[in-house]
Design a protein around this motif. Structure first.
Motif, PDB file in Angstrom:
ATOM      1  N   UNK A 191     -64.765  63.259  59.173  1.00  0.00           N
ATOM      2  CA  UNK A 191     -63.294  63.078  58.648  1.00  0.00           C
ATOM      3  C   UNK A 191     -62.508  63.323  60.141  1.00  0.00           C
ATOM      4  N   UNK A 192     -61.628  62.815  59.975  1.00  0.00           N
ATOM      5  CA  UNK A 192     -59.849  62.189  60.900  1.00  0.00           C
ATOM      6  C   UNK A 192     -59.688  63.150  60.918  1.00  0.00           C
ATOM      7  N   UNK A 193     -58.876  64.469  60.237  1.00  0.00           N
ATOM      8  CA  UNK A 193     -58.576  65.107  59.769  1.00  0.00           C
ATOM      9  C   UNK A 193     -58.950  66.651  60.343  1.00  0.00           C
ATOM     10  N   UNK A 194     -60.751  66.091  60.668  1.00  0.00           N
ATOM     11  CA  UNK A 194     -60.928  67.274  61.689  1.00  0.00           C
ATOM     12  C   UNK A 194     -61.355  67.332  63.191  1.00  0.00           C
ATOM     13  N   UNK A 195     -60.558  66.209  63.603  1.00  0.00           N
ATOM     14  CA  UNK A 195     -60.415  66.150  65.507  1.00  0.00           C
ATOM     15  C   UNK A 195     -58.762  66.601  65.538  1.00  0.00           C
ATOM     16  N   UNK A 196     -59.543  67.139  66.249  1.00  0.00           N
ATOM     17  CA  UNK A 196     -57.752  67.584  67.445  1.00  0.00           C
ATOM     18  C   UNK A 196     -57.081  66.164  67.765  1.00  0.00           C
ATOM     19  N   UNK A 197     -58.081  65.124  67.710  1.00  0.00           N
ATOM     20  CA  UNK A 197     -57.623  63.793  68.684  1.00  0.00           C
ATOM     21  C   UNK A 197     -57.894  62.946  67.426  1.00  0.00           C
ATOM     22  N   UNK A 198     -57.228  62.051  66.590  1.00  0.00           N
ATOM     23  CA  UNK A 198     -57.636  61.148  65.759  1.00  0.00           C
ATOM     24  C   UNK A 198     -58.218  60.165  65.709  1.00  0.00           C
ATOM     25  N   UNK A 199     -57.874  59.859  67.776  1.00  0.00           N
ATOM     26  CA  UNK A 199     -58.483  58.347  67.876  1.00  0.00           C
ATOM     27  C   UNK A 199     -60.120  58.786  67.957  1.00  0.00           C
ATOM     28  N   UNK A 200     -60.875  60.169  68.838  1.00  0.00           N
ATOM     29  CA  UNK A 200     -61.920  60.903  68.768  1.00  0.00           C
ATOM     30  C   UNK A 200     -63.053  60.404  67.243  1.00  0.00           C
ATOM     31  N   UNK A 201     -62.132  60.322  66.182  1.00  0.00           N
ATOM     32  CA  UNK A 201     -62.828  59.964  65.269  1.00  0.00           C
ATOM     33  C   UNK A 201     -63.358  58.697  64.861  1.00  0.00           C
ATOM     34  N   UNK A 202     -62.813  57.649  66.151  1.00  0.00           N
ATOM     35  CA  UNK A 202     -63.279  56.075  65.420  1.00  0.00           C
ATOM     36  C   UNK A 202     -64.169  55.889  66.355  1.00  0.00           C
ATOM     37  N   UNK A 203     -64.954  56.259  66.586  1.00  0.00           N
ATOM     38  CA  UNK A 203     -66.349  55.935  67.542  1.00  0.00           C
ATOM     39  C   UNK A 203     -67.044  55.585  66.717  1.00  0.00           C
ATOM     40  N   UNK A 204     -68.238  54.720  67.118  1.00  0.00           N
ATOM     41  CA  UNK A 204     -69.097  53.920  66.671  1.00  0.00           C
ATOM     42  C   UNK A 204     -70.142  54.824  65.367  1.00  0.00           C
ATOM     43  N   UNK A 205     -70.308  56.105  66.866  1.00  0.00           N
ATOM     44  CA  UNK A 205     -71.140  57.046  65.953  1.00  0.00           C
ATOM     45  C   UNK A 205     -70.850  58.151  65.082  1.00  0.00           C
ATOM     46  N   UNK A 206     -69.609  58.176  64.956  1.00  0.00           N
ATOM     47  CA  UNK A 206     -68.994  58.161  63.615  1.00  0.00           C
ATOM     48  C   UNK A 206     -68.348  57.338  62.078  1.00  0.00           C
ATOM     49  N   UNK A 207     -68.633  56.142  62.006  1.00  0.00           N
ATOM     50  CA  UNK A 207     -68.418  55.755  61.432  1.00  0.00           C
ATOM     51  C   UNK A 207     -69.405  54.914  60.808  1.00  0.00           C
ATOM     52  N   UNK A 208     -69.877  54.814  59.565  1.00  0.00           N
ATOM     53  CA  UNK A 208     -70.531  53.547  58.527  1.00  0.00           C
ATOM     54  C   UNK A 208     -70.071  52.898  57.631  1.00  0.00           C
ATOM     55  N   UNK A 209     -70.570  51.782  57.581  1.00  0.00           N
ATOM     56  CA  UNK A 209     -69.669  50.619  56.889  1.00  0.00           C
ATOM     57  C   UNK A 209     -71.224  50.966  55.461  1.00  0.00           C
ATOM     58  N   UNK A 210     -70.397  51.228  54.531  1.00  0.00           N
ATOM     59  CA  UNK A 210     -70.039  51.097  52.660  1.00  0.00           C
ATOM     60  C   UNK A 210     -69.968  50.134  51.983  1.00  0.00           C
ATOM     61  N   UNK A 211     -70.328  49.486  51.097  1.00  0.00           N
ATOM     62  CA  UNK A 211     -70.054  49.378  50.117  1.00  0.00           C
ATOM     63  C   UNK A 211     -69.089  49.875  49.092  1.00  0.00           C
ATOM     64  N   UNK A 212     -67.852  49.725  48.323  1.00  0.00           N
ATOM     65  CA  UNK A 212     -66.699  50.164  48.697  1.00  0.00           C
ATOM     66  C   UNK A 212     -67.315  50.897  46.992  1.00  0.00           C
ATOM     67  N   UNK A 213     -68.174  50.652  46.239  1.00  0.00           N
ATOM     68  CA  UNK A 213     -68.621  51.976  45.489  1.00  0.00           C
ATOM     69  C   UNK A 213     -69.014  52.793  46.310  1.00  0.00           C
ATOM     70  N   UNK A 214     -70.439  52.705  47.062  1.00  0.00           N
ATOM     71  CA  UNK A 214     -70.587  54.220  47.868  1.00  0.00           C
ATOM     72  C   UNK A 214     -69.299  54.722  48.671  1.00  0.00           C
TER      73      UNK A 214
END
Length: 60
Positions: A12-35
């Motif tokens: 979660x973004x809120x778990x990072x001291x610097x929110x920008x660090x949350x937006x790396x490719x290894x922390x993101x995954x594409x999901x359908x809206x239901x998932x």
């Protein structure tokens, strides 16, 4: 998955001291809206939510 997948933060973004660090490719995954909704509500275990390489995605 459809035309407009949702982007989910594995850690979660809120778990990072610097929110920008949350937006790396290894922390993101594409999901359908239901998932994505299920992931947000904790109905999908964190251990099952992880990014896949392009090769892994093609072999599905």
């Amino acid at each position: 998955m459809g035309q407009e997948p949702d982007v989910h933060h594995i850690t979660l973004v809120r778990e990072f001291d610097d929110p920008q660090e949350a937006h790396t490719m290894d922390n993101l995954v594409a999901l359908c809206p239901k998932c994505h909704s299920n992931a947000e509500w904790g109905n999908i275990p964190d251990s099952e939510i992880k990014p896949r390489s392009a090769d892994e995605s093609r072999n599905q």
